[in-house]
Design a protein around this motif. Structure first.
Motif, PDB file in Angstrom:
ATOM      1  N   PHE A 194      -5.464   2.694   5.451  1.00 57.28           N
ATOM      2  CA  PHE A 194      -5.213   3.245   4.124  1.00 57.28           C
ATOM      3  C   PHE A 194      -6.532   3.346   3.360  1.00 57.28           C
ATOM      4  O   PHE A 194      -7.420   2.504   3.528  1.00 57.28           O
TER       5      PHE A 194
ATOM      6  N   VAL B  84      -7.285   3.473  -0.648  1.00 52.49           N
ATOM      7  CA  VAL B  84      -6.523   3.337  -1.887  1.00 52.49           C
ATOM      8  C   VAL B  84      -7.444   3.289  -3.104  1.00 52.49           C
ATOM      9  O   VAL B  84      -8.626   2.937  -3.010  1.00 52.49           O
TER      10      VAL B  84
ATOM     11  N   ASN C 288      -1.137   7.081   0.856  1.00 49.20           N
ATOM     12  CA  ASN C 288      -2.563   6.804   1.048  1.00 49.20           C
ATOM     13  C   ASN C 288      -2.909   6.479   2.495  1.00 49.20           C
ATOM     14  O   ASN C 288      -4.052   6.136   2.798  1.00 49.20           O
TER      15      ASN C 288
ATOM     16  N   LEU D 164       0.838  -1.200   0.000  1.00 46.65           N
ATOM     17  CA  LEU D 164       0.000   0.000   0.000  1.00 46.65           C
ATOM     18  C   LEU D 164       0.872   1.249   0.000  1.00 46.65           C
ATOM     19  O   LEU D 164       1.786   1.366   0.824  1.00 46.65           O
TER      20      LEU D 164
END
Length: 240
Positions: A143, A145, A120, A116
């Protein structure tokens, strides 16, 4: 006249090369002083979070989740003092701590960031301060995303597992679900000089439109109920 022009050209070329060398040397020094840079800012339209009581509100999405009350209490002086990273400044500090704390959190960060993008990251919370060197705590990073669930799964199974195998002695992956959340659990083994450390890196994720929310929990046993409570409290912009 020709000799004068040749000397002038040589001088110009030498000056240009020297200037370029000085610039490159200085840039290397700048990167050494600040090798990680700022990942979160208003210019980047970066996510951040607000603390409302014990509720974390992810901005700009207005998604929320709750954390345990005792996570709000001041931490002992011997611990890293910060267990909640919510602002842009917090995230830029966290980005440097990920690779400069000297503890196993560095390996955890490498695994997360292989799956990831850190830019983000919208929140990081924990029962204790990040980088404390302990193994009994629960850490959670959130996160949001621009990937769908299948893409997240593929990244965990490929980049994530490969990175875990490169930084830990052993790593294996199991799949599952918790309600509407998909789950991939990465069980890892880290060997110290006199210790064996087993722990889990859990990826829980769920798509909302063109966004996917990913909770990454890092822990040993004993935290299942807390994880379930956090996930059950999650709301995406007035949707459960």
């Amino acid at each position: 006249m020709k000799k004068y022009i040749q000397r002038l050209l040589v001088a110009i070329i030498a000056f240009s090369i020297g200037t370029a060398a000085i610039y490159l040397f200085a840039w290397d020094k700048i990167k050494t002083l600040n090798p990680y840079g700022a990942t979160h800012s208003s210019e980047n339209n970066s996510p951040y979070s607000l603390l409302e009581g014990r509720t974390i509100r992810l901005k700009p999405y207005d998604a929320t989740f709750d954390i345990p009350e005792d996570w709000l209490a001041p931490k002992p002086a011997l611990e890293p003092p910060k267990n909640l990273y919510l602002s842009w400044q917090d995230f830029n500090e966290l980005n440097q701590l990920d690779f400069n704390n000297g503890f196993s959190d560095e390996e955890d960060a490498k695994v997360m960031n292989s799956v990831l993008p850190f830019e983000n990251c919208a929140a990081h919370v924990g029962s204790k301060g990040w980088g404390n060197g302990l193994t009994s705590d629960l850490q959670a990073r959130v996160f949001v995303v621009n990937l769908n669930s299948q893409q997240v799964t593929e990244k965990i199974k490929n980049q994530g597992l490969n990175k875990a195998l490169s930084v830990f002695e052993k790593a294996s992956l199991t799949s599952g679900n918790y309600g509407t959340w998909e789950k991939q659990t990465m069980g890892v083994l880290k060997m110290g000089s006199h210790t064996l450390l087993f722990k889990d890196i859990d990826f829980y994720y769920r798509s909302f439109g063109n966004k996917t929310v990913v909770f990454v929990f890092i822990h040993q046993s004993g935290w299942d109920e807390t994880i379930k409570q956090i996930l059950s409290s999650f709301k995406w912009a007035n949707k459960t």
